[in-house]
Design an enzyme around this catalytic site. Structure first.
Site, PDB file in Angstrom:
ATOM      1  N   LYS A  34     -40.775   4.424   5.147  1.00 28.69           N
ATOM      2  CA  LYS A  34     -40.363   4.392   3.731  1.00 28.69           C
ATOM      3  C   LYS A  34     -39.903   3.061   2.995  1.00 28.69           C
ATOM      4  CE  LYS A  34     -36.331   7.145   1.046  1.00 28.69           C
ATOM      5  NZ  LYS A  34     -34.988   7.534   1.267  1.00 28.69           N
TER       6      LYS A  34
ATOM      7  N   SER B 182     -31.846  13.768   1.203  1.00 28.05           N
ATOM      8  CA  SER B 182     -33.172  12.863   1.164  1.00 28.05           C
ATOM      9  C   SER B 182     -34.206  12.950   2.120  1.00 28.05           C
ATOM     10  CB  SER B 182     -33.020  11.442   0.661  1.00 28.05           C
ATOM     11  OG  SER B 182     -32.461  11.383  -0.592  1.00 28.05           O
TER      12      SER B 182
ATOM     13  N   SER C 116     -34.994  12.088  -1.972  1.00 26.55           N
ATOM     14  CA  SER C 116     -35.762  10.784  -2.064  1.00 26.55           C
ATOM     15  C   SER C 116     -36.933  10.489  -1.400  1.00 26.55           C
ATOM     16  CB  SER C 116     -34.741   9.727  -2.268  1.00 26.55           C
ATOM     17  OG  SER C 116     -34.272   9.418  -1.067  1.00 26.55           O
TER      18      SER C 116
END
Lengths: 95, 495
Positions: B78, B183, B159
């Site tokens: 990420k 998330s 997210s």
């Protein structure tokens, strides 16, 4: 509680975010929507409750007060938008 | 079998048996990325050359008999984890050119164990969002689509939308992700994969771009519960560089997946039965509890009375911490700088932040600044911290009676990219089932459990006691076994 445009301007100034006029009205509506929604928290009885500040249950650790890092000015400055020697560069602050 | 179809565990076994090399595995994933990423936009940065170099080094290590637990396994990172020498953007314009000189502890742990990094994956800006539509690098598309409406492009959740979409589309065997209010778990559910937010303190936050420090936790997403367990074992561990990192032993999470649930008491919180939840999600929840009963667990209704206050509490605590954490982006030391010819320092700050942050980030900074400002701190921030304590107390009391809690992961399946964008509060409701675990600091796992009528994946969530991820993995694996989830998204590598 409802925010007026003056308060939106003041908060933006505290947050150091430049807002255009048209953004102020939009943000005012959105922020008031969010604040009206969180208003329900006032109904909860929290008398005698200790606030929970952190995410963990254990106390934060202390460490020895010694230097653990340093001597890497080039790495520290590598992402600087502006620099002068081993310093970050900014517009003149003092006349 | 196409190399991108391996589970992570299957890939490790195939590597050990010499059935595939890390270079072959890595190249197959890079080919998949080249073919699908222009549409999915899951990767912000692809580090193909570096990945192949790491893969060659891994194959050499394996030949010498010194392979680590994740040696040669291609992963996605990420773009919130700092990676030394590789641009790390947090999905924001303000960090669009930031190249960290250091490696986050979590990604360093994965490298230590031999992992190959394919690149950095997309996310909502500063991890603020539930749809991955707030990224400065464009939205991510969910590789799944509706059976009767295949042209509507769906969000992957957020997210960690890039992480979840990449893993679901077979563009990585697993990915790192972070979870502040859901998330990891919400995008995992939307993309039909597994993901765990471990206990607060289990993974070091050092080198992860901070959003809300008392809520942020790193964790893995992968296509099976066991794969998540294998990744978490590598990612977790005590780190003196994070003062909230827990100095506790990291157990063999993968072994816990095979424990079974016989004799466990599973709680079903009655407050999670929300009006307006689609009947198929209610039915899947009941089905999940039945699967656990069939395997010898006992299910009991429990009460978490402050549940309905969790989201509004979160939307005070998280923005407050964010407004403080994001104060560092001022155009002076790193990242974007915007200034007019005659800008003074204050004007430089204000223009930089106006140009660098997107609308959702600005909204949250503004809310956070307001609730922390003089005269409002007690009414909002302190009040929210007290209700947070009550939410945690609810869980403490429930865990006196049960070993784990099972709930739906999300109140809906993945929605269209143009849906729910009009009102911030509507978007916030996505995290209604997940946010409580962040506020209480507890581990939460999302496991794919079924499909809705449109053929979209739905997940169930398992919440456990602090530092008892093992029970969470045991329950999650039991649900996974019973669900026998084999559906695959239309967009995936190798087809």
């Amino acid at each position: 509680m409802s925010l007026d445009t003056e308060t939106v301007r003041r908060v933006a100034s505290l947050a150091r975010i430049h807002l255009e006029e048209e953004e102020i009205a939009r943000l005012q509506g959105e922020l008031n929507g969010i604040l009206a929604w969180v208003e329900q928290l006032q109904a909860v009885d929290t008398s005698g409750v200790e606030p929970m500040a952190g995410g963990g249950t254990t106390a934060l650790r202390m460490r020895d007060d010694v230097v653990t890092d340093g001597g890497i000015p080039e790495k520290v400055l590598a992402n600087a938008p502006d620099r002068a020697g081993e310093y970050f560069g900014v517009p003149k602050v003092v006349e | 079998m196409h190399p991108t179809d391996f589970s992570l565990r299957g890939a490790i076994e195939a590597l050990n048996e010499g059935l595939v090399s890390s270079v072959e595995l890595t190249q197959a994933h890079l080919d998949g990325i080249a073919a699908l990423n222009p549409r999915l936009n899951a990767y912000v940065t692809v580090t193909a050359e570096q990945a192949l170099e790491q893969a060659r080094a891994s194959d050499a290590r394996r030949k010498e008999g010194v392979a680590g637990p994740l040696d040669g396994v291609p992963l996605a990172i990420k773009d919130l984890f700092c990676t030394a020498g590789t641009r790390t953007t947090a999905g924001s314009r303000i960090l669009g050119n930031f190249v960290p000189p250091y490696e986050s502890t979590v990604s360093a742990n994965l490298l230590r164990d031999g992992a190959v990094f394919l690149g950095k994956v997309n996310l909502d800006e500063f991890a603020m969002g539930s749809s991955n539509t707030t990224s400065a690098f464009g939205p991510v598309e969910n590789p799944w689509s509706r059976k009767n409406d295949p042209d509507t492009r769906l969000v992957p959740g957020g997210s960690s939308g890039g992480s979840a979409a990449a893993v679901a589309a077979r563009l990585a065997l697993g990915a790192t992700a972070t979870d502040t209010g859901g998330s990891i778990r919400q995008p995992a559910a939307f993309c039909g994969i597994a993901g765990i937010k471990p206990t607060y303190g289990r993974c070091s936050r050092w080198g992860i771009v901070a959003f809300a420090s008392s809520l942020d936790q790193a964790g893995p997403v992968a296509r099976t519960v066991e794969d998540c367990a294998i990744l978490l074992k590598s990612m977790a561990g005590f780190d003196p560089k994070d003062s909230t990192s827990a100095d506790v032993a990291v157990p063999d999470f993968a072994a816990a997946c095979a424990r079974g649930v016989k004799g466990l008491r599973i709680g079903m919180p009655k407050e999670y039965r929300l009006e307006g939840t689609p009947p198929e999600i209610e039915a899947l929840w009941e089905q999940g509890l039945q699967w656990l009963r069939d395997q010898g667990a006992e299910t009991v209704e429990i009460s978490l009375p402050h549940t309905k206050y969790a989201l509004p509490t979160y939307y005070i605590v998280a923005p407050a911490e964010a407004s403080s954490n994001l104060a560092r982006y001022d155009g002076v030391r790193f990242g974007l700088r915007e200034a007019a010819r005659d800008s003074d320092l204050r004007d430089l700050y204000e223009r930089t932040r106006a140009a660098g942050f997107g609308p959702e980030v600005k909204r949250r900074i503004m809310i956070g600044t307001y609730v922390l400002s003089a005269g409002y701190y007690d009414a909002y921030y302190l009040k929210a911290q007290k209700i947070r304590a009550l939410i945690k107390r609810d869980f403490d009391q429930a865990f006196e009676k049960v070993d784990a809690i099972v709930t739906p992961a999300t109140p809906s399946a993945a929605f269209g990219m143009d849906e729910r964008q009009d009102d911030p509060v509507t978007m916030y409701l996505n995290d209604v089932f997940t946010v409580t675990a962040n506020l209480a600091g507890l581990p939460g796992l999302s496991v794919p459990a079924g499909l809705d009528a449109q053929g979209l994946p739905l997940g169930l969530q398992v919440i456990g006691r602090a530092f008892d991820e093992e029970t969470v993995f045991a329950v999650g694996a039991a649900i996974e076994t019973a669900a026998d989830f084999r559906a695959v998204p239309g967009l995936r590598a190798g087809v």
